[in-house]
Structures are given as C-alpha cells and as structure tokens.
Design an enzyme around this catalytic site. Structure first.
Site: not given
Length: 343
Positions: A198-200, A227
């Site tokens: 996952y990342c932003t 996110i």
C-alpha cells in the site's frame, strides 16, 4: 496566452480567502503513453488555469501524476475536461478526507522523466503486468491472513506518523531504496507468501507490483487507491479501520487524520506528536515533527543555530543565504543530527 503561474503564493492565498469558496483537494494518476509531453502539459495548464485549478502535476512519457485543488463549483467542468482526454476518461479521483482551501497555492504543471522517481529501467520488465488490485474489505481480509506479508511502500517520514497495523515499514528516504530492501528481506517467500502493498494513493504500488512480479513473486496484491481511497471506503461501508495515525500528504496540510492514535513523537522533546513542520529558517527548511511547546520554545526552528538566524533582521538573513542553494530534498533532511528524538 498564459502558460505559467504568475501569482505568488501570498497573492493567491489572499484571493482564495477573499473568494470564500469551498475548494476540493484531489489526487489522481494514470500510466499511459504520452508522445508529446510538452504539448500535453500546455494543454492542461491552459484549461485548468481557466478553472482556477491549483496544484502540482507531473507529466512524463509514461503518464501523469497529479495532486491539485479545484473550486467545488468548478468540479463538474474539471471532470468533463478530464473525460475529454481519452486515457483519463473515468480516471479514479482520490478526494481528500480533510479539505483545506489552502492545500495548494500555485498551478505547477511540469514535464519530468518519470511521474514517480523510481530509478527503474522500465524496459527490463513489463510495467503493465501488475499485481491484483483489492478494495478495503478484501485488503482487511488479506492482512489478517498469516500467509500475508504487508509492506508500506512509502518513505520513513510518511510511515512514522501513520501506518497499517503489522506492516513492514522500511526505514528509507526514497521509493527506490525500498524496492531492493524488500526483495532481499522477502527473498525466501516469493512463492509461499502473499505480498500485499500500500501507499498514499496507489501510484508507487502500481509500478512496484509489476517489478516484484518480474522478480519472481507469485502472489502480489496492492491496495486500490491507496490509503486515501481505503479511508473513504471504510467510512462509506462501515468497515473496521486498520490504519493507525495520520496519512502524510504532499501539500500544505502535510497530513490527514485517519485515526485518533498518535504513534509518533516530537523530534525535539520526545512527547507524543505527529505534526510535521518545516524549520522557519528559510536557509534550512528542514521537515521534522514538532509539538506546540517546542514550536514556541524554538520559535518554530529545528535547532538553536537556526533559531539564532531566524531571529535576525530579514535583510541579514537574506545576506547570509546569498550565493547558497538550499537542497530541495527537504524530506531526506529529516535525518538531521540536531533532532534528538528522530526516528
């Protein structure tokens, strides 16, 4: 024909305040083949400037990466323009959880070599052979699976203030640094473990998933929309929120509160805090975490040396900076030795 921003941040802020209109902070990305990046860049600037769009947009032959702010009343016109561009029609838009009219104060559309600095040779692997995209509900299921390895693809200053529980958070300064570290650490689990990333907003995982599949990982997943979208789905569907703390964002807000947990500490005194600031000394501009008490004590500076400079008359500060270049890698400078309680 205007092709570049002509107002200062201060002038733009004043206009936004005078207008008193709600603005939406939005991000999106799309990998696509863009032949004439300069022409496309100018096309976007002309149309978006008319719609009072502000933000930071990167254009490359591999696609577009955009973080921007648009007046709410112009959102439909903005979306119509996006849909008029073939590869951006119905592109997923990540709308910020917390809105701030001052999130961006200039419109900057720049042509870059890549839309994310990943340091990869894309010709060495198929960037379209991506991992499986999963929504918030499926993501929650996966990260509770004992055969899952959950990896945060962001940098140290991002994960320090917020991350998913049980996630591996590489202590890195750049996205490129994390790629090799993760592959090395998980080398024995390329076939038996589910690699979930996952990342932003999803853009870093998009490239990373293809890279890791190329490197032999058999089960690769990524959180669709990152996110930002996860938080929206959790609220809309009343799902359990497994993210703790704040989500770091790359605008003037610097963070969105996702849960009430404060998992970081002031870099100067060690008290619980997750507020990122930039050192008030313009010759430093260091990004670090500072509580209200230290901000008052240090006059919003990272060190006594910077405090002394910041308290000098403006012209003296300007003279001291003359001929010197301040590194634009302000996030990496968070490693500064002046910060006693840095991560």
């Amino acid at each position: 024909m205007q092709l570049y921003n002509t107002l200062s941040a201060k002038e733009r802020a004043a206009l936004i305040e005078q207008a008193g209109k709600e603005r939406l902070t939005i991000s999106f990305y799309k990998y696509a083949h863009i032949a004439n990046t300069s022409l496309f860049r100018n096309h976007l600037f002309i149309h978006w400037n008319e719609l009072e769009v502000l933000g930071r947009i990167y254009i490359a032959t591999e696609g577009i990466n955009a973080q921007l702010s648009v007046p709410a009343e112009n959102f439909d016109a903005f979306k119509t323009h996006l849909d008029s561009i073939s590869f951006l029609k119905n592109v997923r838009l990540n709308i910020a959880i917390e809105q701030d009219n001052m999130s961006f104060l200039k419109l900057k559309v720049k042509v870059r070599h890549k839309i994310v600095a990943d340091g990869l040779n894309d010709d060495a692997f198929d960037v379209t052979n991506k991992g499986v995209h999963v929504d918030a509900e499926r993501f929650n299921e996966l990260i509770e699976d004992p055969d899952t390895v959950l990896v945060d693809m962001r940098n140290h200053y991002e994960s320090e203030i917020g991350h998913f529980k049980n996630a591996i958070t590489p202590d890195v300064d750049t996205f490129r640094d994390s790629l090799d570290i993760i592959e090395k650490d998980l080398a024995d689990h390329k076939e038996d473990k589910k690699l979930v990333m996952y990342c932003t907003g999803g853009i870093r995982c998009e490239k990373a998933s293809a890279y890791y599949k190329h490197k032999g990982f058999q089960q690769v997943y990524q959180l669709e929309g990152g996110i930002i979208e996860y938080t929206r789905q959790v609220k809309d569907q009343n799902l359990e929120n497994k993210f703790k703390g704040k989500n770091f964002v790359f605008d003037h807000r610097r963070g969105e509160r996702i849960s009430d947990d404060i998992i970081a500490q002031c870099h100067q005194c060690g008290e619980a805090c997750d507020e990122h600031v930039n050192c008030a000394n313009e010759a430093c501009h260091l990004l670090f975490i500072q509580c209200e008490s230290c901000a008052e004590k240090m006059n919003q500076c990272c060190s006594d040396a910077c405090k002394e400079i910041h308290e000098l008359p403006f012209e003296e500060q300007k003279a001291l900076r003359k001929g010197k270049t301040v590194s634009n890698k302000i996030f990496k400078k968070g490693r500064s030795e002046v910060l006693k309680f840095k991560k």
